[in-house]
Design a protein around this motif. Structure first.
Motif, short mmCIF file in Angstrom:
data_model
loop_
_atom_site.label_atom_id
_atom_site.label_comp_id
_atom_site.label_asym_id
_atom_site.label_seq_id
_atom_site.Cartn_x
_atom_site.Cartn_y
_atom_site.Cartn_z
N THR A 1 -24.59 10.41 -26.09
CA THR A 1 -23.66 11.36 -25.48
C THR A 1 -22.80 10.62 -24.46
OG1 THR A 1 -25.21 13.19 -25.77
CG2 THR A 1 -23.42 13.50 -24.20
N ILE A 2 -21.49 10.77 -24.58
CA ILE A 2 -20.54 10.13 -23.66
C ILE A 2 -19.76 11.25 -22.98
CG2 ILE A 2 -18.67 8.46 -23.47
CD1 ILE A 2 -19.56 7.53 -26.35
N GLU A 3 -19.89 11.36 -21.67
CA GLU A 3 -19.31 12.50 -20.95
C GLU A 3 -18.55 12.04 -19.71
OE1 GLU A 3 -20.69 16.73 -18.88
OE2 GLU A 3 -22.14 15.48 -19.95
N GLU B 1 -14.91 15.17 -23.03
CA GLU B 1 -13.91 14.95 -21.99
C GLU B 1 -13.85 13.48 -21.57
OE1 GLU B 1 -12.47 17.08 -17.81
OE2 GLU B 1 -14.37 17.64 -18.74
N THR B 2 -13.60 12.62 -22.54
CA THR B 2 -13.57 11.18 -22.31
C THR B 2 -12.19 10.61 -22.65
OG1 THR B 2 -15.94 10.89 -22.66
CG2 THR B 2 -14.54 8.97 -23.03
N ARG B 3 -11.67 9.79 -21.78
CA ARG B 3 -10.37 9.15 -21.98
C ARG B 3 -10.56 7.85 -22.74
NH1 ARG B 3 -7.42 8.65 -16.59
NH2 ARG B 3 -7.81 6.42 -16.62
N GLN C 1 -16.04 14.41 -36.70
CA GLN C 1 -15.91 15.85 -36.89
C GLN C 1 -15.55 16.52 -35.57
OE1 GLN C 1 -19.33 17.53 -39.07
NE2 GLN C 1 -20.02 15.45 -39.38
N GLU C 2 -15.01 17.75 -35.68
CA GLU C 2 -14.76 18.62 -34.54
C GLU C 2 -13.95 17.91 -33.46
OE1 GLU C 2 -18.52 19.96 -33.21
OE2 GLU C 2 -19.10 20.84 -35.12
N VAL C 3 -12.81 17.38 -33.84
CA VAL C 3 -12.00 16.58 -32.93
C VAL C 3 -11.05 17.49 -32.15
CG1 VAL C 3 -10.35 14.69 -32.74
CG2 VAL C 3 -12.14 14.63 -34.50
N ARG C 4 -11.01 17.30 -30.84
CA ARG C 4 -10.03 17.94 -29.96
C ARG C 4 -9.44 16.88 -29.05
NH1 ARG C 4 -12.13 22.35 -26.37
NH2 ARG C 4 -14.03 21.10 -26.30
N LEU D 1 -5.02 9.77 -23.50
CA LEU D 1 -5.53 10.85 -24.33
C LEU D 1 -6.97 11.14 -23.94
CD1 LEU D 1 -4.23 9.68 -27.83
CD2 LEU D 1 -3.13 11.28 -26.26
N VAL D 2 -7.31 12.42 -23.85
CA VAL D 2 -8.68 12.84 -23.54
C VAL D 2 -9.27 13.47 -24.79
CG1 VAL D 2 -10.13 14.24 -22.05
CG2 VAL D 2 -8.07 13.19 -21.13
N PHE D 3 -10.46 12.99 -25.17
CA PHE D 3 -11.06 13.37 -26.46
C PHE D 3 -12.33 14.18 -26.29
CE2 PHE D 3 -8.42 9.79 -27.56
CZ PHE D 3 -7.98 10.05 -28.84
N TRP D 4 -12.52 15.08 -27.24
CA TRP D 4 -13.79 15.74 -27.52
C TRP D 4 -14.03 15.61 -29.02
CZ3 TRP D 4 -10.39 17.43 -23.95
CH2 TRP D 4 -10.86 17.88 -22.72
N PHE D 5 -15.15 15.03 -29.44
CA PHE D 5 -15.46 15.00 -30.87
C PHE D 5 -16.93 14.65 -31.07
CE2 PHE D 5 -13.73 10.73 -29.88
CZ PHE D 5 -14.79 9.93 -30.26
N ASN D 6 -17.38 14.84 -32.29
CA ASN D 6 -18.75 14.52 -32.69
C ASN D 6 -18.72 13.58 -33.88
OD1 ASN D 6 -20.12 16.19 -30.77
ND2 ASN D 6 -19.62 17.97 -32.03
N ILE D 7 -19.70 12.71 -33.92
CA ILE D 7 -19.93 11.85 -35.08
C ILE D 7 -21.33 12.16 -35.59
CG2 ILE D 7 -20.01 9.48 -35.94
CD1 ILE D 7 -18.36 8.64 -33.53
#
Length: 292
Positions: free
Chosen positions: A198-200, A240-242, A259-262, A270-276
């Motif tokens: 988990t990267i937060e 919420e990771t840049r 998956q589930e990329v925002r 760019l600030v990312f939310w996603f799952n692998i």
């Protein structure tokens, strides 16, 4: 007359002392032999309540809980009550990395991240103090750990991986990275091989380089087999990771998919939310949500 008074007073004190000794002896005998009886059950409960562990202050309890292994002992202790749940998460039980401190003054303070990771037990939290950048390279983390930046912002705590190394941190077990800036001069910031990472609230940056196409902030080589330590499927969660630089935000060499990329577009980043994770697990979640 004065001498006579002194003699009488000494005799009286001696008698009182003998009476107190006799009372103490009889009281000790009562505790040792008569407390199991029904007549003294209330008295026994009063003694137990006066010596309850809950009567200790927070500092003493934190010291005691600090001797427990984080997994599973502290986790089980956190389920006792609300107070213990808060104390188990107290920062006084965390390992600390501070390159300016005296490592001999406290047993849980280390000069380098490598030393803290080596001394940590599964489930420990390592607090990395802000200040000068920390040089890390191919640091393998093979036990569940949480790395937390000690600054108010992720820019306050910086980890730098030199260009001759493959990665800054390499996770072979479940872990968590919070409030850190990780820079890779040529390579990857985080290499995920196994477990749930988990990267937060972090900043992952690949430094500009003529061979920048060889760099990628996050690389996952994990397959579909569960981690031996956690018994859970391998996955990466980014919150919420840049992410800056490199050929892309993430690269997967195993069987996991993005998956589930925002994405939130800011002025300079760019600030990312996603799952692998495994693709069929995501499809199953969608089916369950639709049925509900």
């Amino acid at each position: 007359f004065c001498v006579l008074c002194c003699v009488v007073l000494c005799c009286a004190l001696l008698c009182v002392s003998m009476d107190m000794d006799a009372f103490s002896a009889s009281f000790s005998y009562k505790i040792a032999h008569e407390l199991p009886g029904k007549t003294d059950r209330r008295f026994r409960c009063e003694i137990r309540s006066s010596t309850s562990i809950h009567s200790l202050d927070d500092a003493c309890l934190v010291r005691i809980l600090g001797f427990l292994a984080p997994l599973p002992d502290r986790f089980n202790a956190a389920r006792v009550c609300r107070r213990w749940q808060i104390l188990v998460s107290d920062q006084r039980m965390w390992l600390k990395v501070d390159c300016t401190s005296n490592p001999w003054s406290q047993s849980n303070v280390f000069l380098t991240i490598q030393h803290a990771v080596s001394a940590a037990r599964p489930g420990d939290t390592i607090l990395i103090s802000s200040g000068a950048p920390y040089m890390v390279s191919n640091l393998c983390i093979d036990k569940p750990l949480c790395l937390v930046g000690g600054g108010s912002l992720p820019e306050d705590t910086v980890l730098v991986c030199p260009q001759e190394f493959e990665s800054a941190l390499e996770f072979s077990a479940s872990g968590r990275v919070v409030n850190l800036t990780i820079k890779a001069e040529l390579g990857t910031c985080l290499l995920h091989r196994k477990g749930h990472l988990t990267i937060e609230g972090c900043i992952l940056c690949c430094v500009e380089h003529p061979l920048e196409h060889l760099s990628c902030p996050i690389v996952s080589t994990a397959g579909t087999m569960p981690s031996a330590l956690t018994k859970h499927p391998n996955a990466v969660s980014v919150i919420e990771t840049r992410i800056e630089g490199g050929t892309g935000a993430v690269k997967t060499d195993g069987s996991l998919v993005l998956q589930e990329v925002r994405v939130v577009y800011e002025r300079a980043s760019l600030v990312f939310w996603f799952n692998i994770s495994q693709e069929h697990l995501a499809e199953l979640d969608v089916i369950v949500a639709c049925n509900a």
